[in-house]
Design a protein around this motif. Structure first.
Motif, PDB file in Angstrom:
ATOM      1  N   ALA A 172       0.904  -1.212  -0.148  1.00 27.82           N
ATOM      2  CA  ALA A 172      -0.014  -0.166   0.199  1.00 27.82           C
ATOM      3  C   ALA A 172       0.875   1.374  -0.108  1.00 27.82           C
ATOM      4  N   PHE A 173       0.620   2.379  -0.852  1.00 30.21           N
ATOM      5  CA  PHE A 173       0.995   3.616  -0.750  1.00 30.21           C
ATOM      6  C   PHE A 173      -0.058   4.610  -0.497  1.00 30.21           C
ATOM      7  N   ASP A 174       0.494   5.703  -0.181  1.00 27.48           N
ATOM      8  CA  ASP A 174      -0.408   6.940   0.024  1.00 27.48           C
ATOM      9  C   ASP A 174      -1.017   7.571  -1.392  1.00 27.48           C
ATOM     10  N   SER A 175       0.126   7.653  -2.134  1.00 29.55           N
ATOM     11  CA  SER A 175      -0.092   8.445  -3.516  1.00 29.55           C
ATOM     12  C   SER A 175       0.087   7.384  -4.472  1.00 29.55           C
ATOM     13  N   ARG A 176      -0.757   7.847  -5.522  1.00 31.19           N
ATOM     14  CA  ARG A 176      -0.834   6.815  -6.867  1.00 31.19           C
ATOM     15  C   ARG A 176       0.588   7.119  -7.521  1.00 31.19           C
ATOM     16  N   SER A 177       1.139   8.324  -7.610  1.00 28.84           N
ATOM     17  CA  SER A 177       2.429   8.316  -7.941  1.00 28.84           C
ATOM     18  C   SER A 177       3.535   7.713  -7.436  1.00 28.84           C
ATOM     19  N   ASP A 178       3.681   7.674  -6.211  1.00 30.66           N
ATOM     20  CA  ASP A 178       4.425   6.620  -5.433  1.00 30.66           C
ATOM     21  C   ASP A 178       4.355   5.134  -5.795  1.00 30.66           C
ATOM     22  N   ALA A 179       2.910   4.865  -5.965  1.00 28.84           N
ATOM     23  CA  ALA A 179       2.539   3.352  -6.281  1.00 28.84           C
ATOM     24  C   ALA A 179       3.136   3.049  -7.788  1.00 28.84           C
ATOM     25  N   LEU A 180       2.850   3.864  -8.557  1.00 30.32           N
ATOM     26  CA  LEU A 180       2.969   3.611  -9.952  1.00 30.32           C
ATOM     27  C   LEU A 180       4.779   3.714 -10.088  1.00 30.32           C
ATOM     28  N   GLN A 181       5.667   4.570  -9.360  1.00 32.21           N
ATOM     29  CA  GLN A 181       7.145   4.586  -9.241  1.00 32.21           C
ATOM     30  C   GLN A 181       7.520   3.462  -8.887  1.00 32.21           C
ATOM     31  N   PHE A 182       6.986   2.671  -8.022  1.00 28.61           N
ATOM     32  CA  PHE A 182       7.423   1.447  -7.341  1.00 28.61           C
ATOM     33  C   PHE A 182       7.137   0.245  -8.346  1.00 28.61           C
ATOM     34  N   GLY A 183       5.887   0.505  -9.005  1.00 26.76           N
ATOM     35  CA  GLY A 183       5.573  -0.639 -10.081  1.00 26.76           C
ATOM     36  C   GLY A 183       5.327  -2.150  -9.392  1.00 26.76           C
ATOM     37  N   VAL A 184       6.146  -2.891 -10.184  1.00 26.18           N
ATOM     38  CA  VAL A 184       6.220  -4.467  -9.845  1.00 26.18           C
ATOM     39  C   VAL A 184       7.730  -4.711 -10.113  1.00 26.18           C
ATOM     40  N   GLN A 185       8.090  -5.208  -8.733  1.00 23.46           N
ATOM     41  CA  GLN A 185       9.448  -5.824  -8.674  1.00 23.46           C
ATOM     42  C   GLN A 185       9.755  -7.172  -7.992  1.00 23.46           C
ATOM     43  N   ARG A 186      10.587  -7.807  -8.216  1.00 29.94           N
ATOM     44  CA  ARG A 186      10.863  -9.272  -7.702  1.00 29.94           C
ATOM     45  C   ARG A 186      11.882  -8.832  -6.397  1.00 29.94           C
ATOM     46  N   ILE A 187      11.634  -8.900  -5.294  1.00 27.14           N
ATOM     47  CA  ILE A 187      12.402  -8.717  -4.081  1.00 27.14           C
ATOM     48  C   ILE A 187      12.351  -9.647  -3.185  1.00 27.14           C
ATOM     49  N   THR A 188      13.421  -9.589  -2.104  1.00 21.31           N
ATOM     50  CA  THR A 188      13.465 -10.603  -0.876  1.00 21.31           C
ATOM     51  C   THR A 188      12.972  -9.714   0.222  1.00 21.31           C
ATOM     52  N   ILE A 189      11.867 -10.238   0.909  1.00 28.91           N
ATOM     53  CA  ILE A 189      11.353  -9.543   2.099  1.00 28.91           C
ATOM     54  C   ILE A 189      11.498 -10.647   3.212  1.00 28.91           C
ATOM     55  N   TYR A 190      11.426 -10.008   4.460  1.00 31.22           N
ATOM     56  CA  TYR A 190      11.852 -10.765   5.761  1.00 31.22           C
ATOM     57  C   TYR A 190      10.606 -10.705   6.672  1.00 31.22           C
ATOM     58  N   VAL A 191      10.254 -12.070   7.129  1.00 29.95           N
ATOM     59  CA  VAL A 191       9.201 -11.933   8.000  1.00 29.95           C
ATOM     60  C   VAL A 191       9.736 -12.085   9.416  1.00 29.95           C
ATOM     61  N   MET A 192       9.132 -11.251  10.111  1.00 25.53           N
ATOM     62  CA  MET A 192       9.897 -10.932  11.434  1.00 25.53           C
ATOM     63  C   MET A 192       9.727 -12.052  12.492  1.00 25.53           C
ATOM     64  N   ASP A 193      10.444 -12.044  13.490  1.00 24.28           N
ATOM     65  CA  ASP A 193      10.046 -12.951  14.678  1.00 24.28           C
ATOM     66  C   ASP A 193       8.907 -12.691  15.399  1.00 24.28           C
TER      67      ASP A 193
END
Length: 193
Positions: A172-193
């Motif tokens: 989730a992003f607060d602005s449409r422009s920030d969401a569009l700038q992020f786009g779609v990416q393959r990333i590594t995320i971390y699940v916290m303890d």
């Protein structure tokens, strides 16, 4: 014995650099209109935490102000747009990768806002859609799970989506422009303890 002296000297140099590097650790406030290295450090930390995507130019203008306020709001801080001791400490924590996490996941990450067609203003858990909340497949990441997402910051799995299946998440992003700038990416995320 010599190694001990070198270690002490190295530690003292690091402490000196950290104390000089950012004046807001004292009582100085970093605020709109300021310029210089302190502002550049703040911009870099905001960028690492996923709140600032402008030029890291050392100028505290409207883009930096907006990023500081968004960061403060998302962390439950007083939203005054200035960086003092408390905001700096939160920035310091959120701009570094987590030290403790239970697992890392490779995912396809997309971005959304409450203003996108077909989206509600609320997550499935009843919170207003805002930066820091993500949609997940609850079979992979249970709702309520805390996550760390490089380039975005800390987040909570708070929503689901029809297209979010398997190792996919929607940030989730607060602005449409920030969401569009992020786009779609393959990333590594971390699940916290």
């Amino acid at each position: 014995m010599r190694k001990g002296y070198l270690w002490i000297a190295f530690t003292l140099v690091l402490l000196l650099v950290n104390s000089v590097a950012f004046a807001a650790q004292g009582d100085k406030l970093i605020k709109v209109g300021m310029r210089g290295d302190d502002v550049q450090i703040i911009q870099r930390m905001l960028s690492d935490a996923g709140f600032f995507n402008g030029d890291i130019d050392g100028i505290f203008g409207t883009a930096t102000l907006r990023a500081v306020k968004e960061f403060q709001r998302s962390n439950g801080l007083v939203v005054d747009g200035t960086v003092g001791r408390e905001t700096y400490m939160y920035l310091e924590r959120s701009s570094s990768e987590p030290g403790r996490y239970s697992r890392a996941l490779n995912v396809i990450a997309s971005a959304y806002t409450s203003n996108d067609d077909g989206n509600s203003n609320y997550t499935c858990r009843g919170n207003l859609v805002r930066k820091g909340l993500v949609a997940v497949d609850p079979a992979v990441i249970p709702l309520g799970t805390r996550l760390y997402i490089p380039g975005y910051g800390y987040a909570i799995a708070d929503d689901i989506g029809g297209a979010i299946k398997g190792n996919s998440i929607d940030l989730a992003f607060d602005s449409r422009s920030d969401a569009l700038q992020f786009g779609v990416q393959r990333i590594t995320i971390y699940v916290m303890d």
